[in-house]
Every structure is written in structure tokens, then in C-alpha cells.
Design a protein around this motif. Structure first.
Motif, PDB file in Angstrom:
ATOM      1  N   ASP A  76       0.833  -1.207   0.000  1.00  0.00           N
ATOM      2  CA  ASP A  76       0.000   0.000   0.000  1.00  0.00           C
ATOM      3  C   ASP A  76       0.865   1.254   0.000  1.00  0.00           C
ATOM      4  O   ASP A  76       0.611   2.197  -0.759  1.00  0.00           O
ATOM      5  N   CYS A  77       1.882   1.267   0.860  1.00  0.00           N
ATOM      6  CA  CYS A  77       2.775   2.430   0.919  1.00  0.00           C
ATOM      7  C   CYS A  77       3.513   2.611  -0.410  1.00  0.00           C
ATOM      8  O   CYS A  77       3.718   3.742  -0.869  1.00  0.00           O
ATOM      9  N   PHE A  78       3.900   1.499  -1.023  1.00  0.00           N
ATOM     10  CA  PHE A  78       4.571   1.573  -2.328  1.00  0.00           C
ATOM     11  C   PHE A  78       3.674   2.231  -3.365  1.00  0.00           C
ATOM     12  O   PHE A  78       4.091   3.115  -4.117  1.00  0.00           O
ATOM     13  N   GLN A  79       2.410   1.816  -3.417  1.00  0.00           N
ATOM     14  CA  GLN A  79       1.498   2.351  -4.411  1.00  0.00           C
ATOM     15  C   GLN A  79       1.172   3.818  -4.149  1.00  0.00           C
ATOM     16  O   GLN A  79       1.019   4.605  -5.081  1.00  0.00           O
ATOM     17  N   VAL A  80       1.060   4.186  -2.874  1.00  0.00           N
ATOM     18  CA  VAL A  80       0.826   5.598  -2.532  1.00  0.00           C
ATOM     19  C   VAL A  80       1.981   6.448  -3.050  1.00  0.00           C
ATOM     20  O   VAL A  80       1.775   7.524  -3.621  1.00  0.00           O
ATOM     21  N   ALA A  81       3.196   5.959  -2.857  1.00  0.00           N
ATOM     22  CA  ALA A  81       4.367   6.723  -3.271  1.00  0.00           C
ATOM     23  C   ALA A  81       4.481   6.821  -4.794  1.00  0.00           C
ATOM     24  O   ALA A  81       4.661   7.911  -5.350  1.00  0.00           O
ATOM     25  N   ILE A  82       4.365   5.693  -5.481  1.00  0.00           N
ATOM     26  CA  ILE A  82       4.561   5.710  -6.936  1.00  0.00           C
ATOM     27  C   ILE A  82       3.463   6.504  -7.634  1.00  0.00           C
ATOM     28  O   ILE A  82       3.650   7.003  -8.742  1.00  0.00           O
ATOM     29  N   ALA A  83       2.310   6.648  -6.957  1.00  0.00           N
ATOM     30  CA  ALA A  83       1.226   7.444  -7.541  1.00  0.00           C
ATOM     31  C   ALA A  83       1.566   8.928  -7.574  1.00  0.00           C
ATOM     32  O   ALA A  83       0.900   9.699  -8.267  1.00  0.00           O
TER      33      ALA A  83
END
Length: 417
Positions: free
Chosen positions: A107-114
């Protein structure tokens, strides 16, 4: 997680998760053809360095310049692939700093890459030590901001959340849940009535606000009905309001009001906890059309290369001066604050761990870190004003804050190595 070991892979593959753990690298066929095509076409002008990091920097700058000129989706996709490992390690560090497992790495990865758009739009080569370093600071900020919002949602009761949410956020949440503008208007009026009449008692925390009693719900419903009647009266006087008033539900009972408020709270929670699907997931299509078919050859002339080289030397000179200014600023801090910076940025300890190490309060650690950054920001802003003739304003201070954060990360990382 095993790192990628070639330029083609670095600019054409995307990280995949399985049960919140790294499972491998997925290749986007079109990006692979694109980067390989560029390598072949530019083989005569590329400085073939044995250092993979230097090659990475060349291609990162190459695609960033293309994006800057054309905002090309191809360039953005390549840069998104390039930043996958950076994003992963920022997310990993953030998750590790929490004692509980309430936040998932994926989840944190996707928040960042977004936030890749924010990286592209905010990056300034003249004020940053590098594209990857700048992205690291933005990714970290994006994750922290999102977790801060989610933490507020996690610790609030349904009714406490409705007291704390803003009208703008509530409206966005309701629209995002699929409600029509007319229904959203109904909910907003009901929410305003709730905020007006259900006020927490002095001394009691708003976050854990309990459900209103039946009499209060009845009073809120009556207030809603009065507001609608008032709006309908105004619509008779102002013709432009007539359509809006006719679309508002004129009378509701306490049960309907409660249902609306409960759905509003659910919409806010869902809005802050979206189901994120990575835009980086390869399509797996068999389409033979390449992005490069629509992009002109980007070979630079010899003169352009000389200009770029001169600009690069100027940037390196400025970065060296900035580094000296910031190092001097750190040396001006007291010994304990310098030790806190080392523990936080070099050893990667959390504020709580540092507090235990130094036997002082955690809020003292937070204040010392904030104060240290303020000293560095003032030093950098003064240098910018004197050497670059840039006036100090809120935008500059905001930019310098991001620059300081990434510089500290890089400075103490180099010190550790």
C-alpha cells in the motif's frame, strides 16, 4: 529484493508483490523495445561508462528532458520504472518504523509511486542533487501525508470523523462514491445540520464522539427540514435557485438522517483508503506498435552536448557550494543535535528509538530535528538570495525544505559508507 542489473531492465520493468512481499520484476514489452531502440540509436554519442549508476543518470536525464519538452507518456513510464527500487525502499523504511503491522508495504509503495507526477513537475535540476534523490524526498512525504490522514480516520469514531472532516473532503468523498450532485447536496445540508447541533461537551475528545441520542437526531432532522424550506422560499425570490431547491429532498425523518450521515462517514473512509491498482502493471498486449513510432529521433548535436556539459559543470559547482554551506550550518548546531541527526539519517533510527538511546523525551527529539532543518533552510535560502539572486518567499522556502530533506538523506548515507 534482488536489484536490476542492466539499463534495459531498470527502465522497462516493474516491481510485483505477492502477499505483501516482493515476488519479482515484470517486463513491459513496449518499454523494453523502446529503451533498447534508444540505446542502439545513441550508441555513438553515449559515454560508455562501466559504472551502472552513471548510465542510469544519463538515461534518467535523457527521459526527463523528453518529458519536459513534450510531457510524453513514454518518458513518464520509463522514469516510473526507473524509480521502482527507490520507491520500494522508502515504503519499506516507513513500514518498518511502525511497531504494528497496520500499514502494508504494498500500500505504501502504491501511494508513493502514484506521486510520480509531483516528482516530474517539481524537479529542478539546478536546485536538486539528482532526480532519484528528489523523488526519494517526495515519495517519503507522500507516504507520511497519507498515513497521517489514515491515522486520523483510524482513531476517530464514525461521529467523531463527521465532526472533523471538512466540507470539501466530504463532498469529494461522496462524489467519489458515485452519488449524483443532487444527492450530495442533500447529504451536505444534513451534515451541516449535524455539525451545528451536535457539539461535543467541553473537555471530552471529539475523536471518540458517540452516536447522538434520539432527541438530538430528531432536532438535527428538523433543522435540515427548516433549511430546505428556507432555500425553497429563497428560490421563489431568486429564479436561479429554483432548480436547485426543487432537487433537494424537502422532508426527512431521524432514521433517514442517520442513514445519510452513516453513509457519509463510510464514503470518507473509503475515499482515504482507496483500492489502489498500479498504473505500472504491464498490459501483456501483443501490440507491435511502439511509442517510439510517434517520437522523433532525440539525438543531440555536438554543440548541444557541449552546452549540456557546461551546464552540468555549473550545477556541480553550485551543488558543491551548497554542500559546504549546509555542512557549516550543521557544525553550528550543538553536539546533541548533531548526534540526533546522525542517529536519524545515518543509522535510520526512529524518533522513539533515539529518545531511548539518549534518554530524553521523544518530543525533544522532534523539536531538535525541526530546529536543525530550520537552521539549514535559512542558510540555504540566504545562499540562494546572495548567489542566485532569488528572492526569499514561501515557494522558495517550500522548495528548500524538500532540498534539505534529500540532502540530509544523501549526506549521512555517504558518511555511513
Amino acid at each position: 529484493m534482488h536489484p536490476r542489473n542492466s539499463i534495459v531492465k531498470i527502465f522497462s520493468t516493474f516491481l510485483q508483490f505477492d502477499a505483501d512481499s516482493f515476488s519479482g520484476w515484470a517486463t513491459d514489452a513496449r518499454l523494453r523495445r523502446s529503451i533498447q531502440n534508444c540505446i542502439d540509436k545513441n550508441s555513438q554519442i553515449i559515454n560508455r561508462s562501466d559504472e551502472l549508476a552513471e548510465q542510469e543518470n544519463f538515461w534518467a536525464n535523457y527521459w526527463y528532458k523528453i518529458w519536459l519538452k513534450k510531457s510524453a507518456r513514454l518518458a513518464q513510464s520509463h522514469l516510473s520504472a526507473y524509480l521502482q527500487e527507490t520507491c520500494y525502499w522508502i515504503a519499506h523504511k516507513t513500514v518498518q518504523s511502525f511497531a504494528s503491522n497496520q500499514y502494508k508495504l504494498s500500500d505504501c509503495f502504491q501511494v508513493a509511486i502514484a506521486s510520480i507526477d509531483k516528482v516530474l513537475k517539481g524537479f529542478n535540476p539546478e536546485r536538486s542533487s539528482g532526480f532519484k534523490a528528489y523523488a526519494k524526498a517526495i515519495f517519503s512525504s507522500a507516504i507520511r501525508d497519507t498515513l497521517r490522514q489514515r491515522h486520523e480516520v483510524d482513531i476517530c469514531s464514525t461521529w467523531g470523523l463527521l465532526r472533523k472532516v471538512s466540507q470539501k473532503r466530504l463532498s469529494e468523498s461522496l462524489i467519489n462514491s458515485g452519488l449524483s450532485p443532487e444527492v450530495v447536496n442533500n447529504y451536505i445540508i444534513a451534515w451541516n445540520s449535524f455539525k451545528k447541533l451536535y457539539v461535543p461537551q467541553p473537555g471530552k475528545p471529539t475523536r471518540q464522539l458517540q452516536k447522538p441520542d434520539p432527541e438530538t437526531l430528531k432536532a438535527i432532522a428538523e433543522n435540515y427540514n427548516l433549511q430546505v424550506q428556507s432555500l425553497q422560499v429563497q428560490s421563489l425570490q431568486v429564479q436561479s435557485l429554483q432548480t436547485q431547491a426543487s432537487q433537494i429532498q424537502s422532508q426527512i425523518d431521524p432514521q433517514t438522517l442517520e442513514n445519510w450521515l452513516l453513509r457519509s462517514a463510510v464514503s470518507v473512509r473509503n475515499y482515504l483508503y482507496p483500492n489502489i491498482t498500479s498504473a505500472n502493471t504491464p498490459t501483456g498486449e501483443g501490440d507491435t506498435t511502439e511509442y517510439l513510432d510517434y517520437i522523433r529521433d532525440e539525438k543531440d548535436s555536438f554543440i548541444s552536448q557541449m552546452i549540456d556539459k557546461e551546464e552540468e559543470e555549473n550545477r556541480k559547482s553550485q551543488q558543491s557550494e551548497v554542500s559546504g554551506v549546509l555542512k557549516a550550518a550543521i557544525e553550528s548546531l550543538n553536539q546533541q543535535t548533531q548526534e540526533i541527526l546522525v542517529l536519524y539519517y545515518s543509522q535510520g533510527l526512529t524518533q522513539q528509538q533515539i529518545a531511548q538511546e539518549l534518554q530524553i523525551k521523544q518530543y525533544t527529539i522532534s523539536r531538535r530535528l525541526t530546529k536543525a532543518k530550520e537552521v539549514l533552510i535559512r542558510s540555504l535560502s540566504q545562499w540562494s538570495q546572495e548567489n542566485l539572486h532569488i528572492s526569499v518567499n514561501s515557494d522558495l522556502l517550500k522548495t528548500n525544505s524538500t532540498v534539505i530533506e534529500e540532502w540530509l538523506e544523501q549526506h549521512y548515507q555517504q558518511s555511513r559508507n
